[in-house]
Write a protein that holds these residues in place. Sequence first.
Motif, PDB file in Angstrom:
ATOM      1  N   LEU B 300      15.700  22.776  61.501  1.00 51.83           N
ATOM      2  CA  LEU B 300      14.361  22.520  62.015  1.00 51.83           C
ATOM      3  C   LEU B 300      13.579  22.337  60.602  1.00 51.83           C
ATOM      4  O   LEU B 300      13.446  23.294  60.008  1.00 51.83           O
ATOM      5  CB  LEU B 300      13.541  23.390  62.732  1.00 51.83           C
ATOM      6  N   HIS B 301      13.055  20.762  60.456  1.00 49.34           N
ATOM      7  CA  HIS B 301      12.339  20.918  59.210  1.00 49.34           C
ATOM      8  C   HIS B 301      10.812  20.534  59.381  1.00 49.34           C
ATOM      9  O   HIS B 301      10.730  19.692  60.218  1.00 49.34           O
ATOM     10  CB  HIS B 301      13.008  19.655  58.265  1.00 49.34           C
ATOM     11  N   ASP B 302      10.099  21.036  58.841  1.00 50.75           N
ATOM     12  CA  ASP B 302       8.382  20.673  58.607  1.00 50.75           C
ATOM     13  C   ASP B 302       8.685  19.983  57.196  1.00 50.75           C
ATOM     14  O   ASP B 302       8.473  20.800  56.206  1.00 50.75           O
ATOM     15  CB  ASP B 302       7.674  21.688  58.799  1.00 50.75           C
ATOM     16  N   ALA B 303       8.475  18.690  56.969  1.00 48.20           N
ATOM     17  CA  ALA B 303       8.363  18.265  55.833  1.00 48.20           C
ATOM     18  C   ALA B 303       7.059  17.209  55.475  1.00 48.20           C
ATOM     19  O   ALA B 303       6.643  16.759  56.597  1.00 48.20           O
ATOM     20  CB  ALA B 303       9.720  17.299  55.413  1.00 48.20           C
ATOM     21  N   GLU B 304       6.835  17.119  54.497  1.00 53.68           N
ATOM     22  CA  GLU B 304       5.786  16.230  53.974  1.00 53.68           C
ATOM     23  C   GLU B 304       6.042  15.310  52.625  1.00 53.68           C
ATOM     24  O   GLU B 304       6.529  16.020  51.664  1.00 53.68           O
ATOM     25  CB  GLU B 304       4.413  16.595  54.125  1.00 53.68           C
ATOM     26  N   ILE B 305       5.649  14.321  52.605  1.00 49.54           N
ATOM     27  CA  ILE B 305       5.758  13.372  51.287  1.00 49.54           C
ATOM     28  C   ILE B 305       4.564  13.032  50.862  1.00 49.54           C
ATOM     29  O   ILE B 305       3.619  12.602  51.730  1.00 49.54           O
ATOM     30  CB  ILE B 305       6.657  12.161  51.529  1.00 49.54           C
ATOM     31  N   ALA B 306       4.040  12.987  49.592  1.00 55.32           N
ATOM     32  CA  ALA B 306       2.810  12.552  49.253  1.00 55.32           C
ATOM     33  C   ALA B 306       3.154  11.444  48.183  1.00 55.32           C
ATOM     34  O   ALA B 306       4.145  11.369  47.291  1.00 55.32           O
ATOM     35  CB  ALA B 306       2.115  13.695  48.215  1.00 55.32           C
ATOM     36  N   LEU B 307       2.295  10.240  48.202  1.00 50.25           N
ATOM     37  CA  LEU B 307       2.543   9.032  47.620  1.00 50.25           C
ATOM     38  C   LEU B 307       1.396   8.499  46.987  1.00 50.25           C
ATOM     39  O   LEU B 307       0.354   8.605  47.519  1.00 50.25           O
ATOM     40  CB  LEU B 307       3.397   7.980  48.547  1.00 50.25           C
ATOM     41  N   GLY B 315       5.339  13.854  45.372  1.00 51.62           N
ATOM     42  CA  GLY B 315       5.829  15.203  45.625  1.00 51.62           C
ATOM     43  C   GLY B 315       6.403  15.119  47.100  1.00 51.62           C
ATOM     44  O   GLY B 315       6.165  14.364  47.839  1.00 51.62           O
ATOM     45  N   VAL B 316       7.194  16.120  47.159  1.00 54.51           N
ATOM     46  CA  VAL B 316       7.746  16.339  48.673  1.00 54.51           C
ATOM     47  C   VAL B 316       7.694  17.769  48.764  1.00 54.51           C
ATOM     48  O   VAL B 316       7.956  18.579  47.961  1.00 54.51           O
ATOM     49  CB  VAL B 316       9.227  15.889  48.599  1.00 54.51           C
ATOM     50  N   ARG B 317       7.278  18.159  50.096  1.00 55.61           N
ATOM     51  CA  ARG B 317       7.263  19.599  50.423  1.00 55.61           C
ATOM     52  C   ARG B 317       8.291  19.876  51.834  1.00 55.61           C
ATOM     53  O   ARG B 317       8.067  18.873  52.747  1.00 55.61           O
ATOM     54  CB  ARG B 317       5.950  20.146  50.657  1.00 55.61           C
ATOM     55  N   ASP B 318       8.946  20.600  51.759  1.00 56.61           N
ATOM     56  CA  ASP B 318       9.781  20.935  52.964  1.00 56.61           C
ATOM     57  C   ASP B 318      10.019  22.447  53.305  1.00 56.61           C
ATOM     58  O   ASP B 318      10.309  23.207  52.257  1.00 56.61           O
ATOM     59  CB  ASP B 318      11.287  20.120  52.653  1.00 56.61           C
ATOM     60  N   ALA B 319       9.845  22.716  54.413  1.00 61.51           N
ATOM     61  CA  ALA B 319       9.997  24.232  54.720  1.00 61.51           C
ATOM     62  C   ALA B 319      10.840  23.993  55.999  1.00 61.51           C
ATOM     63  O   ALA B 319      10.565  23.344  57.023  1.00 61.51           O
ATOM     64  CB  ALA B 319       8.844  24.984  55.239  1.00 61.51           C
ATOM     65  N   PHE B 320      12.053  24.628  56.052  1.00 60.34           N
ATOM     66  CA  PHE B 320      13.093  24.363  57.153  1.00 60.34           C
ATOM     67  C   PHE B 320      13.722  25.782  57.585  1.00 60.34           C
ATOM     68  O   PHE B 320      13.736  26.656  56.809  1.00 60.34           O
ATOM     69  CB  PHE B 320      14.064  23.054  56.794  1.00 60.34           C
ATOM     70  N   LEU B 321      14.182  25.940  58.820  1.00 58.16           N
ATOM     71  CA  LEU B 321      14.757  26.844  59.341  1.00 58.16           C
ATOM     72  C   LEU B 321      16.266  26.749  59.602  1.00 58.16           C
ATOM     73  O   LEU B 321      16.398  25.345  59.990  1.00 58.16           O
ATOM     74  CB  LEU B 321      14.228  27.054  60.825  1.00 58.16           C
TER      75      LEU B 321
END
Lengths: 173, 804, 298
Positions: B300-307, B315-321
């Motif tokens: 399960l991913h909670d991800a975000e991308i900044a453009l 940048g990209v940020r991802d937190a996953f289980l």
Amino acid sequence: MRIAARVNGLAWSGEVEPRLLLSDFLRSEVGLTGTHVGCEHGVCGACTVQLDGEPVRACLMFAVQVDGREVTTVEGLAEAQPGEAITVEDLHPVQRALHEAHGLQCGFCTPGILMTAEAFLRDNPTPSREEIREAVSGHLCRCTGYHNIVEGVARAAELLAADGPAAHDDDDR
Amino acid sequence: MSRAGGTWVGARVPRNEDVRLLTGRAQFVEDVEPPGALHVAFARSDLPAGRLRGLDAASARTHPGVHAVFTAADLGPLLRPGAVLVPPPPLEGLVFHARTALPLVRDRIRHQGEALAMIVAESRYVAEDAAALVEADIEPLDPVVDLGRALGADAPRVHDDLPSNLAAHVRQTKGDYAAARARADLVLERRFSYDRGIGGAIENRAVVAEWDAGADRLRVWDTTQAPIPVRNVVAASLGLSEAQVRFIAPFVGGGFGPKIMFYAEEILIPWASMRLGRPVKWVEDRYENFFATTQERSQLHDAEIALTREGRILGVRDAFLHDSGAYDPYGLTVPINTQCTLLGPYRVPNYESEFRVAFTNKPIVTPVRGAGRQHGVFVMERLLDLAGRELGLDPVEIRRRNVLGPDELPHNHEIMYQDFTPLRYDSGNYERSLEEAARLVCYDETFPRGRERARADGCAIGVGLVNYVEGTGIGPYEGGRITVEPGGTVRLATGVGTQGQGHFTSFAQIVADAIGVTPADVRVVTGDTSEFHWGTGTFASRGAVVAGNAIHAAARSVREKILRHAAEALEVDPADLELAGGSARVRGAPDLSVDLGALAVSANPLRGAVEPGTEPGLEATSYFGPPYGTTANGTHAVVVAVDPETAMVEILRYLVVHDCGTVINPMIVEGQIHGGVAAGIGNAFYEELVFDEFGGMSNASFMDYLLPTATDVPPIETAHIETPSPLNPLGTKGVGEGGAIPVAAAFAQAVEDALAQIAPGLEILDIPLSPARLFALLRAQREGVVGGREADSSSRREPAAGVP
Amino acid sequence: MKPPPFDYVAAATVDEALEALADTSVETRPLAGGQSLVPMLNFRLAVPERLVDLNGIDELSRIEETEDGGLRLGAMVRHRQLEHDPFIARRMPLLSEATPFIAHPQIRSRGTVGGSVAHADPAAELPAVLLTLGARVRIARRSLGGEPGSRVERTVGLGEFFLGPFFSALEPDELLTAIEMPPSAPGEGTAFDEVARRRGDYALAGVAARVRLNSGGVCDEAAISLVNGGATPCLMREAARTLVGQEPTPEVIEATAAACAATSEPAADMHASEAYRRHLIQVLTRRVVSRAADRVLT
């Protein structure tokens, strides 16, 4: 129970327990281990053999049910005696075609596919790619993605046609 | 087959192994039945979580035909947890709790199918009869089923001695994501999920062991991808020297990852053979395989991308289980692959990635073809698609603006990869791969016109095009030994096992080029520890890279030996010799030649002396260990048709542009890609293990667990780009997994494209995308629920507990 | 996954099979094609004490015309025969159309008509198709207290035969011997379609339809049945009435499809929700009824 059957043209007779699956009978009693077992519930198709020329799942039949019948396994395709060396030239056209088309990788599902394909091409000597896909859709293969199996069966149709009807009749047994 | 001029490497050589496989003569483990063999079945737990209060095997023991029933109490010193096969990499702040299983359950059941007792009988039929007679008194415990809730404070615990179900926590960063986010024009965040599936080799696992008390030796046939490490563990566990134990992985009917694991059966079967003084055979059946063999994929991913507004990634940020199942014997390989592969072929200056691994009461998770890489690719490619939509950039255009150019390689992504080295891209041409795929699928002009025409006719057609970079060919090392025999045949032995990858042919091609024979002249032996006993195994798309280059080195050494001996025999300078047609001959004077068999005889003289500093025989052994893994890459394009009424998806076209460096055998490489894509299609669309609320698996059969068939997989077009790896002499990169990795991402993009007018704004965030799930998405779309999340009542939608 | 032990009787005649079934002190099951039973044995979901193998009974393999010009299929007629028999293609094209949807060629080599019907699986194609064709089943048992070889036979309409999932009107001592269908009338059109995850899988939903139009293009008679539309293979009588007396216009067909979906009782499982199945039933009914009607008109 005592049964007498023909396997790849050779007579076999002996005692078997009623519950012995045809797949296990071929592998452990007759000693033909080319018939592979992948699921034992009739889905994967690896154990497909021909019963009187028709493809069947060997895991969904009992050995007692082939009493008086003719079973053909993958070992019965190429024209070589057991133990005799086999080269590419000795292969049955369907085997040779799969070789040429790279229609096998680990090769575990291959014997079942060969038995289906051989029977299918007898019924339908000039199939379309779509018909081939449908014909082998009862076989699971995890390696090839089926692409080259389909090409291989198409190639087999060409080889069989080139061999002429006489050779094909021989294969009909 | 003959090949004038050029070399064998690069040629479409038909496979040496085929004749044996096509005629049913190839030996698989199941085919081995030593005289007097006894057969094993296991009594396994039906419950996923419980306390074993008692086990009554009395009636099983006395059942006619049963020779022995063993439980945990019988195992003595063998009753200890298995090894952690891959330790976690040395990362700052790492949390890792190693928990591995006992060979048989002593008191605690942690997943369905854990073995309670081993029954040894005259046949598998009788062993199964007796297994049903084993009475287990089990106190059921609340299972941890839902990954999203596994780390919650109120979750039952899989391992009582741990404060929670947290198995591991890893955080890796590059640059400063927070600062990048602060200056972004667009920040897009989504939750993604990827569900659990099986490896699906058609051959189940099997172990046959034969203890020869007279010779004091143990012989074991095993369907393993790693015969040497398994042999070493078994020898140590049974108090034998490694040389006393011979492991043979003959033909293996598909590996795909799960057969790399070390399993309890691999020690129990040899142990039983020693104990009973009889050969013992166990063949896993398909039902067992669904529980006892490892699996993969729940994340399960909670991800975000900044453009920027131009679509450049800041940048990209991802937190996953990540779901580890009940134990974690394979360390962190899968989630680290996810973490590293997410970055793709893109310029990502700032990256913040954190994952937590949870124990659940499910079968163990270890690498399966792709091994976590597909999750990372899915997240990144989806973020790009959705961001592109916001910014008015089509999927290819936003990728064009972010792929690393040829002058930016090699590229160091700074974070640590699964091989404990920094994630470096050694080579590749990502722009070319993207443009080639776009061109072949007619992305910019012809396809859009066709799509419009189809839409006018009421057909929903769409295209998806995605990239991936994959770490392959990691160390530590492999080896190979080449021997020219007096008859002129060439033997090659290597430690890696083979499960259909064509090693008997591609390795032979490498040898053939070096010493002037044909691949058919080279007899290859893999996976037999009596032939070669140094090496690790077949995994991480590394056979052609690591073993291939070891064999290449050994072949070069044998070549030197041949030239030296031939120069002596022919009384010429070695530089004037060429090797061809199985002989060494003088360039320009082909009559002056000596064949390799004769040289092999003279290199192993019965009289005279082997000169100091040389070795007898035309034989050489070499090893190869890369400094770090080489990165392969590619672009997949898929065209789909969606029936919006039935939610059924048909794949109309599938195209792969890939770069695995030097191609040894294009036929085999294409076969690997075809198979990978088919597995990817299964992952993306068909395959999902379903667990009920009690943690029981609902679809442990091929009736209900859907592997794709010939009518579900389209013809697959392939195009090769060859950017040789600078990290090894052959220039090879791995290709075994690449086909499977980006399929779900491509599929999701294509389905969204197809539905762009019917269901604008529809987002596919969950894999597998079954028709039932697509139907729910479409219905939710019609009813105005964004993303369709609410329409899908699956409990996986709970907040991912523990993910910040 | 090995089958449990059982006693085995190879019956050569129907009477031999009935004789074995008559002894109900031993739990006995007939073994027809075995394509559903043997997997259940291998999973040990079924543990009969005795199997009576019907595969040697030649009299059960016949395809015949009945006295009224209809069709009689012996219980042991294989799916493969249905698929390829030109007589069936001519007389009951719905059977030829639907049979290729049943599993795969290797299964159809063995699977039988009687076995499919007796198994009473709501997800199977053949029961639904036969319902649409107005089929009835012929059932035999050994007469109680009678001489060996004396039979009691009965005929049951297929609509009354299916009682629940995998549960039919067949008693343990009875054998399904044949399936009979009335002749098709002039002006009839039939069609079948299904949505399955993979070719050969049990369908998420399937629909079989038979419509008869009179010379004015008005529907005189209609039968629609569902695969996986309820607890049993089911005939949708109420929905069919929406069509009868009407011209099969798109509006009428849509109303029929909606009625079919509304009155269906599909179950939810891992492959499809109830709502999805109901939706598929509506879509498929519309498509199948349209095709059946088109076939009359063209």
